[in-house]
Scaffold this active site. Sequence first.
Site, mmCIF file in Angstrom:
data_model
loop_
_atom_site.group_PDB
_atom_site.id
_atom_site.type_symbol
_atom_site.label_atom_id
_atom_site.label_comp_id
_atom_site.label_asym_id
_atom_site.label_seq_id
_atom_site.Cartn_x
_atom_site.Cartn_y
_atom_site.Cartn_z
ATOM 1 N N LYS A 128 0.870 -1.189 0.000
ATOM 2 C CA LYS A 128 0.000 0.000 0.000
ATOM 3 C C LYS A 128 0.892 1.220 0.000
ATOM 4 C CE LYS A 128 -4.454 0.983 0.256
ATOM 5 N NZ LYS A 128 -5.612 0.145 -0.116
ATOM 6 N N ASP A 168 -7.152 4.200 -4.372
ATOM 7 C CA ASP A 168 -7.775 4.066 -3.039
ATOM 8 C C ASP A 168 -8.400 5.449 -2.786
ATOM 9 O OD1 ASP A 168 -7.848 2.044 -0.626
ATOM 10 O OD2 ASP A 168 -7.464 3.981 0.281
ATOM 11 N N GLY A 239 -20.170 6.544 3.238
ATOM 12 C CA GLY A 239 -19.283 6.857 2.127
ATOM 13 C C GLY A 239 -20.096 7.326 0.940
ATOM 14 N N GLY A 241 -18.117 7.559 -2.255
ATOM 15 C CA GLY A 241 -17.079 7.486 -3.282
ATOM 16 C C GLY A 241 -17.270 6.268 -4.150
ATOM 17 N N ASN A 242 -16.174 5.809 -4.721
ATOM 18 C CA ASN A 242 -16.217 4.683 -5.663
ATOM 19 C C ASN A 242 -16.901 3.459 -5.064
ATOM 20 O OD1 ASN A 242 -14.696 2.001 -6.381
ATOM 21 N ND2 ASN A 242 -14.649 3.256 -8.220
ATOM 22 N N VAL A 243 -16.492 3.064 -3.880
ATOM 23 C CA VAL A 243 -17.004 1.821 -3.293
ATOM 24 C C VAL A 243 -18.470 1.977 -2.900
ATOM 25 C CG1 VAL A 243 -16.689 0.130 -1.455
ATOM 26 C CG2 VAL A 243 -14.690 1.239 -2.477
ATOM 27 N N ALA A 244 -18.784 3.040 -2.163
ATOM 28 C CA ALA A 244 -20.142 3.241 -1.651
ATOM 29 C C ALA A 244 -21.159 3.341 -2.785
ATOM 30 C CB ALA A 244 -20.175 4.522 -0.807
HETATM 31 P P1 NDP Z 1 -13.188 7.561 -2.518
HETATM 32 O O1 NDP Z 1 -12.118 8.563 -2.411
HETATM 33 O O2 NDP Z 1 -13.823 7.319 -3.843
HETATM 34 O O3 NDP Z 1 -14.364 7.887 -1.479
HETATM 35 C C1 NDP Z 1 -14.099 7.993 -0.129
HETATM 36 C C2 NDP Z 1 -15.385 8.359 0.581
HETATM 37 O O4 NDP Z 1 -15.183 8.202 1.981
HETATM 38 C C3 NDP Z 1 -15.793 9.813 0.357
HETATM 39 O O5 NDP Z 1 -17.180 9.921 0.391
HETATM 40 C C4 NDP Z 1 -15.157 10.511 1.557
HETATM 41 O O6 NDP Z 1 -15.812 11.718 1.953
HETATM 42 C C5 NDP Z 1 -15.340 9.457 2.627
HETATM 43 N N1 NDP Z 1 -14.309 9.641 3.643
HETATM 44 C C6 NDP Z 1 -12.970 9.601 3.456
HETATM 45 N N2 NDP Z 1 -12.328 9.844 4.619
HETATM 46 C C7 NDP Z 1 -13.299 10.019 5.532
HETATM 47 C C8 NDP Z 1 -13.289 10.299 6.914
HETATM 48 N N3 NDP Z 1 -12.127 10.435 7.582
HETATM 49 N N4 NDP Z 1 -14.476 10.397 7.555
HETATM 50 C C9 NDP Z 1 -15.656 10.262 6.885
HETATM 51 N N5 NDP Z 1 -15.727 10.012 5.564
HETATM 52 C C10 NDP Z 1 -14.564 9.883 4.909
HETATM 53 O O7 NDP Z 1 -12.565 6.196 -1.944
HETATM 54 P P2 NDP Z 1 -13.041 4.704 -2.167
HETATM 55 O O8 NDP Z 1 -14.501 4.622 -2.285
HETATM 56 O O9 NDP Z 1 -12.192 4.107 -3.209
HETATM 57 O O10 NDP Z 1 -12.577 4.039 -0.780
HETATM 58 C C11 NDP Z 1 -13.448 3.927 0.343
HETATM 59 C C12 NDP Z 1 -12.947 2.822 1.258
HETATM 60 O O11 NDP Z 1 -12.921 1.585 0.530
HETATM 61 C C13 NDP Z 1 -11.532 3.014 1.790
HETATM 62 O O12 NDP Z 1 -11.469 2.438 3.086
HETATM 63 C C14 NDP Z 1 -10.679 2.173 0.838
HETATM 64 O O13 NDP Z 1 -9.472 1.762 1.441
HETATM 65 C C15 NDP Z 1 -11.623 1.002 0.618
HETATM 66 N N6 NDP Z 1 -11.391 0.211 -0.573
HETATM 67 C C16 NDP Z 1 -11.320 0.776 -1.818
HETATM 68 C C17 NDP Z 1 -11.138 -0.026 -2.929
HETATM 69 C C18 NDP Z 1 -11.154 0.526 -4.303
HETATM 70 O O14 NDP Z 1 -11.056 -0.276 -5.255
HETATM 71 N N7 NDP Z 1 -11.304 1.821 -4.511
HETATM 72 C C19 NDP Z 1 -10.946 -1.470 -2.804
HETATM 73 C C20 NDP Z 1 -11.131 -1.981 -1.461
HETATM 74 C C21 NDP Z 1 -11.313 -1.158 -0.401
HETATM 75 P P3 NDP Z 1 -15.165 13.153 1.624
HETATM 76 O O15 NDP Z 1 -15.323 13.333 0.137
HETATM 77 O O16 NDP Z 1 -15.956 14.100 2.439
HETATM 78 O O17 NDP Z 1 -13.720 13.085 2.041
HETATM 79 O O1 2IT Z 2 -7.938 -1.709 -0.615
HETATM 80 C C1 2IT Z 2 -7.902 -2.196 -1.761
HETATM 81 O O2 2IT Z 2 -8.069 -3.400 -1.960
HETATM 82 C C2 2IT Z 2 -7.689 -1.284 -2.885
HETATM 83 N N1 2IT Z 2 -7.622 -0.072 -2.675
HETATM 84 C C3 2IT Z 2 -7.529 -1.827 -4.272
HETATM 85 C C4 2IT Z 2 -6.154 -2.379 -4.478
HETATM 86 C C5 2IT Z 2 -5.834 -2.788 -5.896
HETATM 87 O O3 2IT Z 2 -4.650 -3.059 -6.111
HETATM 88 O O4 2IT Z 2 -6.711 -2.835 -6.753
#
Ligand code: NDP
Ligand code: 2IT
Length: 450
Positions: A128, A168, A239, A241-244
């Site tokens: 990471k 991420d 959330g 973002g991408n995941v939510a």
């Molecule tokens: P994004 O940047 O697309 O979205 C992150 C979301 O989480 C935003 O809505 C953000 O709000 C919110 N957020 C971030 N920090 C905080 C905080 N401290 N308190 C409250 N809300 C917060 O990220 P992803 O959707 O990609 O990632 C979300 C989670 O999923 C992370 O834990 C990541 O490690 C995990 N993940 C992601 C993967 C991927 O493929 N992308 C794979 C597996 C796990 P704001 O805009 O207000 O900051």
């Molecule tokens: O937490 C995770 O699994 C990710 N942010 C995705 C990692 C990846 O290499 O696709």
Amino acid sequence: MAQKSNFEEIFSFLHGKFSNETEYLQAVHEVLEDIVPVYNANEQYKALDIVRRISMPERVIYFTVSWMNSEGRIEINQGWRVQHNSAMGPYKGGLRFHPTVNLSVLKFLAFEQCFKNALTGLPMGGGKGGSDFNPKGRTDRDIMLFCQAFMRELQRHIGANTDVPAGDINVGAREIGYLYGEYRRLNNKFEGVLTGKGLEFGGSYVRTEATGFGLIYFLEAVCKHRGSKIEGQTIVVSGAGNVALHAALKAVEKGGKVISLSNSRGLLLNEDGLTDTALKWAIDNHANRNNILADMADEDMGKWLPDKKPWHLKCDIALPCATQNELLEEDANTLLDSGCQMVLEGANMPCTNEAQARFLDVKIVYVPGKASNAGGVALSGLEMSQNAMFNQRDASTLDEQLYSIMESIHQRCLDEGKANDGDTKYVNYLKGANIAAFRRLADAMVAQGV
Ligand code: NDP
Ligand code: 2IT
């Protein structure tokens, strides 16, 4: 004085060395507690000190990112890549850009990633990286300049068969594009050194959707195992973002009622359930809006409640998809009091140890992110294999592969997560995921000697 058990000795060794790295120690504890019996029953694991070695990163790279912003001012950020374990394949894991990023956070994420990657069954080690750079409110040009400066340092440590970063928090398609462009210019090479790339330059169909969709495929497997369905269930998602957003969309497609999304500033509530149209609009627009949820409220897609979290909402299923330690013990109690039956993590380690313990105590379904959010890295693994073969598979084939990987992770959790207290129905997904991943990783290390 009674002699310390091997595990107690390892814990105190790690606490002594890394006492201020709280997230890292939290993630290690969460795994080690479950694997004690497996470790103790295996003389080779003990002889080769596998647990201590599995807990510590093989390499931590630190660099300073000095860059000139679009106004000609010098900015300094910190950058890291934690290369945790390469016994199963190239280091693999995302990059996070957020002001809360520090070594402890990246070490916990890299450690978790190794176990998650092991569960996918694909040949990937774990790593990471990221920076304390805060991209919120920055111009597109500043984002590009930062990504280029970050990659100028990172590029010497990565490679398609060495270490393959991805996205991420705050690192999505745009950032991966800028990072990849700089890598290609500096190395004169077109190789699968990053995943999450654009479809025009080596990216894979379904990678963008994979984490959120995979989470819902896992939920479907859980429901099937229990003889229930997603259809008709009330779901809260944190959330935005991408995941939510992709999790919410797939849940709605499966007939679930998703009543919330959230971000660091507040909550979007829609008690009638968000529509797929609203969610698709958010997916298309979230990357270039400052607060997509407030904008959704302006578009009548729900009510914006500043500074609120979703855990007080009555629901059947909770999907924390924002960040680590966002769901505390009191939140767990509130969810349980209102009848929540399942918690599946989309984020990495969103539930604190105490919250986790509450869910395990009362035996509701609790699935750790290393199992339920593994769809993203699994699709990254498929992107790597497409890059290695210089081809591009179609979306429906990849979606089917994602589905079957999530089902197989569910099965691995069942195989190792059965209760040993005579309760034949209960599945401890945390224990199942930890043990299944540990065996695979430990066996790879044993086979390769010291
Ligand atoms: P994004 O940047 O697309 O979205 C992150 C979301 O989480 C935003 O809505 C953000 O709000 C919110 N957020 C971030 N920090 C905080 C905080 N401290 N308190 C409250 N809300 C917060 O990220 P992803 O959707 O990609 O990632 C979300 C989670 O999923 C992370 O834990 C990541 O490690 C995990 N993940 C992601 C993967 C991927 O493929 N992308 C794979 C597996 C796990 P704001 O805009 O207000 O900051
Ligand atoms: O937490 C995770 O699994 C990710 N942010 C995705 C990692 C990846 O290499 O696709």
